[in-house]
Scaffold this motif. Structure first.
Motif, PDB file in Angstrom:
ATOM      1  N   VAL A  86      -0.997  -2.310  -3.386  1.00 41.49           N
ATOM      2  CA  VAL A  86       0.275  -2.916  -3.786  1.00 41.49           C
ATOM      3  C   VAL A  86       0.147  -3.446  -5.215  1.00 41.49           C
ATOM      4  N   LEU A  87       1.196  -3.228  -6.020  1.00 39.73           N
ATOM      5  CA  LEU A  87       1.267  -3.779  -7.385  1.00 39.73           C
ATOM      6  C   LEU A  87       2.602  -4.502  -7.514  1.00 39.73           C
ATOM      7  N   LEU A  88       2.717  -5.331  -8.539  1.00 45.27           N
ATOM      8  CA  LEU A  88       4.022  -5.956  -8.799  1.00 45.27           C
ATOM      9  C   LEU A  88       4.804  -5.077  -9.769  1.00 45.27           C
ATOM     10  N   ALA A  89       6.016  -4.710  -9.370  1.00 50.63           N
ATOM     11  CA  ALA A  89       6.860  -3.835 -10.183  1.00 50.63           C
ATOM     12  C   ALA A  89       7.228  -4.517 -11.498  1.00 50.63           C
ATOM     13  N   PRO A  90       7.462  -3.716 -12.538  1.00 49.17           N
ATOM     14  CA  PRO A  90       7.949  -4.319 -13.788  1.00 49.17           C
ATOM     15  C   PRO A  90       9.364  -4.838 -13.604  1.00 49.17           C
ATOM     16  N   GLY A 113      -5.726 -10.555  -7.325  1.00 53.32           N
ATOM     17  CA  GLY A 113      -6.307  -9.301  -7.831  1.00 53.32           C
ATOM     18  C   GLY A 113      -5.332  -8.144  -7.829  1.00 53.32           C
ATOM     19  N   VAL A 114      -4.036  -8.469  -7.766  1.00 56.38           N
ATOM     20  CA  VAL A 114      -2.998  -7.438  -7.725  1.00 56.38           C
ATOM     21  C   VAL A 114      -2.512  -7.168  -9.150  1.00 56.38           C
ATOM     22  N   PRO A 115      -2.461  -5.896  -9.580  1.00 65.33           N
ATOM     23  CA  PRO A 115      -1.976  -5.646 -10.938  1.00 65.33           C
ATOM     24  C   PRO A 115      -0.509  -6.035 -11.092  1.00 65.33           C
ATOM     25  N   MET A 116      -0.230  -6.728 -12.206  1.00 62.31           N
ATOM     26  CA  MET A 116       1.154  -6.989 -12.572  1.00 62.31           C
ATOM     27  C   MET A 116       1.510  -5.952 -13.631  1.00 62.31           C
ATOM     28  N   ILE A 117       2.655  -5.326 -13.472  1.00 59.77           N
ATOM     29  CA  ILE A 117       3.109  -4.368 -14.489  1.00 59.77           C
ATOM     30  C   ILE A 117       4.109  -5.119 -15.368  1.00 59.77           C
ATOM     31  N   ASP A 135      -8.451 -12.755 -15.993  1.00 57.63           N
ATOM     32  CA  ASP A 135      -9.205 -11.538 -15.694  1.00 57.63           C
ATOM     33  C   ASP A 135      -8.435 -10.561 -14.803  1.00 57.63           C
ATOM     34  N   GLY A 136      -7.223 -10.915 -14.419  1.00 55.28           N
ATOM     35  CA  GLY A 136      -6.464 -10.057 -13.500  1.00 55.28           C
ATOM     36  C   GLY A 136      -6.162  -8.697 -14.115  1.00 55.28           C
ATOM     37  N   PRO A 137      -6.049  -7.667 -13.259  1.00 52.12           N
ATOM     38  CA  PRO A 137      -5.738  -6.330 -13.779  1.00 52.12           C
ATOM     39  C   PRO A 137      -4.341  -6.288 -14.377  1.00 52.12           C
ATOM     40  N   ARG A 138      -4.175  -5.649 -15.547  1.00 59.00           N
ATOM     41  CA  ARG A 138      -2.839  -5.608 -16.115  1.00 59.00           C
ATOM     42  C   ARG A 138      -2.421  -4.215 -16.562  1.00 59.00           C
ATOM     43  N   TRP A 139      -1.193  -3.904 -16.196  1.00 59.60           N
ATOM     44  CA  TRP A 139      -0.573  -2.658 -16.587  1.00 59.60           C
ATOM     45  C   TRP A 139       0.640  -3.013 -17.443  1.00 59.60           C
ATOM     46  N   LYS A 317       4.692   2.971   5.805  1.00 58.97           N
ATOM     47  CA  LYS A 317       5.474   4.217   5.831  1.00 58.97           C
ATOM     48  C   LYS A 317       5.352   4.970   4.505  1.00 58.97           C
ATOM     49  N   ALA A 318       5.451   4.246   3.394  1.00 59.21           N
ATOM     50  CA  ALA A 318       5.366   4.915   2.088  1.00 59.21           C
ATOM     51  C   ALA A 318       3.975   5.543   1.893  1.00 59.21           C
ATOM     52  N   LEU A 319       2.933   4.833   2.332  1.00 62.79           N
ATOM     53  CA  LEU A 319       1.588   5.398   2.183  1.00 62.79           C
ATOM     54  C   LEU A 319       1.438   6.622   3.088  1.00 62.79           C
ATOM     55  N   ALA A 320       1.976   6.531   4.298  1.00 54.22           N
ATOM     56  CA  ALA A 320       1.863   7.661   5.234  1.00 54.22           C
ATOM     57  C   ALA A 320       2.590   8.890   4.692  1.00 54.22           C
ATOM     58  N   LEU A 321       3.644   8.665   3.921  1.00 50.95           N
ATOM     59  CA  LEU A 321       4.418   9.793   3.383  1.00 50.95           C
ATOM     60  C   LEU A 321       3.881  10.256   2.034  1.00 50.95           C
ATOM     61  N   GLY A 322       2.732   9.736   1.631  1.00 50.37           N
ATOM     62  CA  GLY A 322       2.059  10.328   0.473  1.00 50.37           C
ATOM     63  C   GLY A 322       1.871   9.450  -0.742  1.00 50.37           C
ATOM     64  N   ALA A 323       2.344   8.189  -0.720  1.00 48.06           N
ATOM     65  CA  ALA A 323       2.117   7.314  -1.877  1.00 48.06           C
ATOM     66  C   ALA A 323       0.691   6.765  -1.820  1.00 48.06           C
ATOM     67  N   LYS A 324       0.079   6.625  -2.978  1.00 41.86           N
ATOM     68  CA  LYS A 324      -1.261   6.028  -3.036  1.00 41.86           C
ATOM     69  C   LYS A 324      -1.150   4.507  -3.052  1.00 41.86           C
ATOM     70  N   ALA A 325      -0.041   3.999  -3.605  1.00 40.50           N
ATOM     71  CA  ALA A 325       0.205   2.555  -3.652  1.00 40.50           C
ATOM     72  C   ALA A 325       1.698   2.345  -3.846  1.00 40.50           C
ATOM     73  N   VAL A 326       2.165   1.129  -3.571  1.00 39.86           N
ATOM     74  CA  VAL A 326       3.594   0.834  -3.744  1.00 39.86           C
ATOM     75  C   VAL A 326       3.768  -0.337  -4.702  1.00 39.86           C
ATOM     76  N   LEU A 327       4.960  -0.391  -5.292  1.00 40.29           N
ATOM     77  CA  LEU A 327       5.319  -1.500  -6.185  1.00 40.29           C
ATOM     78  C   LEU A 327       6.308  -2.396  -5.445  1.00 40.29           C
ATOM     79  N   LEU A 328       6.029  -3.699  -5.472  1.00 37.56           N
ATOM     80  CA  LEU A 328       6.948  -4.660  -4.869  1.00 37.56           C
ATOM     81  C   LEU A 328       7.886  -5.186  -5.958  1.00 37.56           C
ATOM     82  N   GLY A 329       9.186  -5.177  -5.688  1.00 42.44           N
ATOM     83  CA  GLY A 329      10.170  -5.581  -6.689  1.00 42.44           C
ATOM     84  C   GLY A 329      10.886  -6.873  -6.348  1.00 42.44           C
ATOM     85  N   ARG A 330      12.161  -6.747  -5.962  1.00 44.92           N
ATOM     86  CA  ARG A 330      12.999  -7.943  -5.781  1.00 44.92           C
ATOM     87  C   ARG A 330      12.365  -9.077  -4.967  1.00 44.92           C
TER      88      ARG A 330
END
Ligand code: FNR
Length: 378
Positions: A86-90, A113-117, A135-139, A317-330
């Motif tokens: 899981v990442l945080l959506a821009p 340790g979750v990347p923020m975009i 030190d957090g991952p950043r995109w 569900k998103a991972l099962a349908l082929g996503a490697k990771a998801v972005l959380l938004g609202r």
């Protein structure tokens, strides 16, 4: 466990992360303009509804006695191990929901340790947000401006500030018809709120006849002109590659042929997304686009997903349908509005705990064990 144990001691969370009430709670604390901006979608809102309907059509088929007591949620993206898929959506101009905006979000994401975009339209500068995230991952997310020098300047600053991965958003080359904002004549940028990145960029400032401090309205108009109504084509993607020496993903992909073009253009990944239903009214639910795209390009590049993720089951569900990771938004934006850094942390931790339990209870130990076989379609 922590939440249940705190409950035994008489302490309950500051706000409910129940996905059916989070949005309502936020509407109670935000101004109508801010709430409308975050919650609103394009046109009739049909695409936002389609995003949820697409999730609802898929059901999880739990398996028993699989030894899923011990779980490992980690995943690898571009050579880096993430603790969770899981990442945080821009999300732009986060100060419209909380004064600490992206700084609070960066701290909350880094703690887990979750990347923020970080969005190009951030209210705080690239450098300030990098510092807040430690030190957090950043995109970094790019809205591709029409001016190549401004583009180069923004990307060079992001690289220098330690952003590892670039997400180029293609679906918002101009702003859509958004009645919630149009009715209130509301555009956060035009309100003079949260304009730090674009207006502080040295290459952008060099374009202005007078500094923004002396003539804010025309500086803002110049910026809006540079980032909307742009006319880039696939043939121009090598320019971005030249300006960024890390992994690049294209965000807003919804057609399998565009996914194939991303591969042909040498991109490292895509985000299957319809911008949370904020761009094309009447578009297909983003999850409906995912399986075909993942099947076509999932072996060649990384496929990420967003638009409509609200629960742990949605992540599964998103991972099962082929996503490697998801972005959380609202949802995290509502958490930010309700309780700042702590609110983002609470929303994120709740989603991750929900995902962890749903993964285990449906019989899986790792995200990599998920496949369409874990689901049934109504
Ligand atoms: C966005 N999104 C977005 N995307 C992007 O690439 N750059 C940005 O600056 C923004 N800004 C933004 C602001 C707000 C208020 C929202 C709600 C969304 C889109 C975002 O990254 C993501 O695609 C959607 O939020 C996913 O939909 P849900 O799950 O939030 O409904």
């Amino acid at each position: 466990n922590e939440i249940y144990l705190q409950g035994l001691a008489g302490t309950t969370p500051a706000f409910s992360t129940d996905p059916t009430t989070l949005d309502g709670a936020a509407s109670g604390v935000l101004t109508p303009e801010a709430y409308g901006y975050v919650a609103g979608g394009a046109g009739s809102g049909a695409t936002m509804h389609a995003n949820r309907e697409a999730f609802d059509r898929w059901k999880i088929v739990p398996r028993m006695l699989t030894g899923a007591t011990e779980r490992d949620l980690s995943t690898t993206l571009f050579g880096a191990t993430l603790p969770v898929p899981v990442l945080l959506a821009p999300i732009g101009v986060q100060t419209i929901v909380h004064p600490e905006g992206e700084l609070a979000t960066a701290r909350a994401a880094a703690a887990l340790g979750v990347p923020m975009i970080l969005s190009t339209a951030s209210a705080h500068t690239i450098e300030e947000v990098a510092e807040a995230g430690g030190d957090g991952p950043r995109w970094f997310q790019l809205y591709w401006p029409s001016d190549d020098e401004v583009c180069a300047s923004i990307l060079a600053r992001a690289r220098a500030a330690g952003y590892s991965t670039l997400v180029v958003t293609l679906d918002t080359w101009t702003l859509a018809w958004r009645p919630q904002d149009l009715d209130r004549a509301y555009l956060p940028f035009l309100k003079g709120e949260g304009t730090a990145i674009p207006l502080s960029d040295p290459a952008f400032r060099a374009r202005l006849p007078r500094p923004p401090e002396e003539d804010l309205p025309s500086a803002i108009l110049q910026w809006v002109g540079m980032f909307t109504g742009t006319d880039h084509t696939w043939e121009q993607l090598p320019l971005i590659r030249k300006l960024w020496d890390g992994p690049i993903l294209l965000k807003g992909i919804q057609h399998v042929d565009d996914a194939r073009r991303a591969v042909a253009a040498g991109m490292d990944g895509i985000v299957v997304s319809n911008h949370g239903g904020r761009q094309v009214d009447g578009a297909l639910g983003a999850l409906d686009a995912l399986p075909g795209i993942a099947q076509a390009v999932g072996e060649k590049i990384e496929v990420l997903f967003d638009s409509g993720v609200r629960t742990g089951a949605d992540v599964l569900k998103a991972l099962a349908l082929g996503a490697k990771a998801v972005l959380l938004g609202r949802p995290f934006v509502y958490g930010l509005g309700l309780a700042g850094e702590e609110g983002v942390r609470h929303v994120l931790r709740s989603l991750l705990a929900d995902f962890d339990l749903t993964l285990g209870l449906s019989g899986h130990r790792r995200p990599a064990e998920l496949s369409p076989a874990a689901l049934h379609r109504d």
